[in-house]
Design an enzyme around this catalytic site. Sequence first.
Site, PDB file in Angstrom:
ATOM      1  N   GLU A   1     -20.521 -39.077 -51.311  1.00  0.00           N
ATOM      2  CA  GLU A   1     -21.604 -38.541 -52.058  1.00  0.00           C
ATOM      3  C   GLU A   1     -22.232 -37.109 -51.701  1.00  0.00           C
ATOM      4  O   GLU A   1     -23.483 -36.950 -51.848  1.00  0.00           O
ATOM      5  CB  GLU A   1     -22.756 -39.802 -51.899  1.00  0.00           C
ATOM      6  CG  GLU A   1     -23.207 -39.777 -50.537  1.00  0.00           C
ATOM      7  CD  GLU A   1     -22.570 -40.831 -49.780  1.00  0.00           C
ATOM      8  OE1 GLU A   1     -23.114 -41.540 -48.736  1.00  0.00           O
ATOM      9  OE2 GLU A   1     -21.295 -41.028 -49.831  1.00  0.00           O
TER      10      GLU A   1
ATOM     11  N   ASP B   1     -26.844 -34.414 -50.143  1.00  0.00           N
ATOM     12  CA  ASP B   1     -26.516 -35.942 -49.947  1.00  0.00           C
ATOM     13  C   ASP B   1     -27.150 -37.075 -50.810  1.00  0.00           C
ATOM     14  O   ASP B   1     -28.497 -36.755 -50.665  1.00  0.00           O
ATOM     15  CB  ASP B   1     -26.325 -36.094 -48.463  1.00  0.00           C
ATOM     16  CG  ASP B   1     -25.614 -37.651 -48.264  1.00  0.00           C
ATOM     17  OD1 ASP B   1     -24.555 -37.505 -48.012  1.00  0.00           O
ATOM     18  OD2 ASP B   1     -26.395 -38.586 -48.105  1.00  0.00           O
TER      19      ASP B   1
ATOM     20  N   ASN C   1     -24.254 -48.313 -54.492  1.00  0.00           N
ATOM     21  CA  ASN C   1     -22.920 -48.959 -54.744  1.00  0.00           C
ATOM     22  C   ASN C   1     -22.828 -50.191 -54.666  1.00  0.00           C
ATOM     23  O   ASN C   1     -22.410 -50.998 -55.709  1.00  0.00           O
ATOM     24  CB  ASN C   1     -21.858 -48.074 -53.956  1.00  0.00           C
ATOM     25  CG  ASN C   1     -21.059 -47.250 -54.887  1.00  0.00           C
ATOM     26  OD1 ASN C   1     -21.084 -47.170 -56.104  1.00  0.00           O
ATOM     27  ND2 ASN C   1     -20.169 -46.120 -54.038  1.00  0.00           N
TER      28      ASN C   1
ATOM     29  N   ASP D   1     -20.122 -44.249 -59.781  1.00  0.00           N
ATOM     30  CA  ASP D   1     -19.387 -43.014 -60.440  1.00  0.00           C
ATOM     31  C   ASP D   1     -20.475 -42.309 -61.481  1.00  0.00           C
ATOM     32  O   ASP D   1     -20.457 -41.185 -61.225  1.00  0.00           O
ATOM     33  CB  ASP D   1     -18.152 -43.408 -60.928  1.00  0.00           C
ATOM     34  CG  ASP D   1     -17.236 -43.891 -59.784  1.00  0.00           C
ATOM     35  OD1 ASP D   1     -17.259 -43.708 -58.601  1.00  0.00           O
ATOM     36  OD2 ASP D   1     -16.262 -44.327 -60.287  1.00  0.00           O
TER      37      ASP D   1
ATOM     38  N   HIS E   1     -19.352 -49.976 -58.390  1.00  0.00           N
ATOM     39  CA  HIS E   1     -18.885 -48.861 -58.177  1.00  0.00           C
ATOM     40  C   HIS E   1     -18.864 -47.931 -59.555  1.00  0.00           C
ATOM     41  O   HIS E   1     -18.763 -46.625 -59.581  1.00  0.00           O
ATOM     42  CB  HIS E   1     -17.333 -48.651 -57.731  1.00  0.00           C
ATOM     43  CG  HIS E   1     -17.453 -49.270 -56.382  1.00  0.00           C
ATOM     44  ND1 HIS E   1     -17.701 -48.562 -55.231  1.00  0.00           N
ATOM     45  CD2 HIS E   1     -17.180 -50.584 -55.636  1.00  0.00           C
ATOM     46  CE1 HIS E   1     -17.628 -49.216 -54.093  1.00  0.00           C
ATOM     47  NE2 HIS E   1     -17.280 -50.427 -54.352  1.00  0.00           N
TER      48      HIS E   1
END
Length: 311
Positions: free
Chosen positions: A224, A180, A188, A197, A193
């Site tokens: 994630e 994780d 984010n 990404d 975003h």
Amino acid sequence: MDTFLINTQDKSFDILIVDDDHSVVMALRNVLNDLGRVRFAQNAVQAFEMISDISPDLILLDIDLPDKNGLDICRDLKKEPDTSDIPVLFITSQVGATLEREVFSCGGADYISKPLNPYVVAARVNTHLNYRHLIIELNKMAMRDGLTGVNNRRSLDEKLKIEYKRSFRDKTPLTVAMIDVDEFKKYNDYFGHIEGDECLKRIASTIQLCGRRPADFIARYGGEEFVLILPNTDKNGAYEILTHLLQMIAQLNIEHTPEAKYDHVTVSVGYSTFSPEETTQDDADDKALLSFADKALFQAKQQGRDQICYL
């Protein structure tokens, strides 16, 4: 007949012919050489050995073999996950509705009647090879995560079942790790975003580099979170791999938000190992292994992140 030939520069297929009649084998070889690599087996024992070794893209199978009926061989292949999707074309001198029913009921894709017509053989084999190629490509697309390019959750569920059964059968350890990205929501929210990404893509690529053995498998579990399946890997061996992963993530040196605990992006890892010798068939459960890894991940988060925990 050239109309039916596959462009072998783009595709390389393995075709297995199972027939004890030498004249039939030679005739088929002459017809199929331009369609891929042609291999031969004279009986069921040889056939299963070769199937295990090369995993052919298509099998041409005589119904009447000396040691086992071809229909029964096909049924056996369709029972196994590793061979169930291989198209089987029967070669037979039999004709009639009964034969057709038997061929398709056992999982056969088609049949070719003797005496063999080279044009018909090339056309049917080429059709089934192309169909298999398209199915494989579509399945790959369906099994991939659109953002990171690694396997998706659906692919993970199928792969875990297969590897769990293989581990139990071969009596080899199987490790599953959940990974994780720490405080990713903060990342984010701070960077946006698009940058989020890109961060996930870089993390996914790094996990792929870490799990680089042919049997290793990485999937995006959601958001994630990623899962790494390590076949034939015990607790200690997995720890070495995962420790190296944390080092590789640190070397990426991806800047984190000022509000995060660490100034660069880190990951937390929880993992668990299945030991077949300590488990009975009734107790075997692939989902439980994933659940243990998830609980270990939670423990790693609770203890401060950027670390590995085992359960």
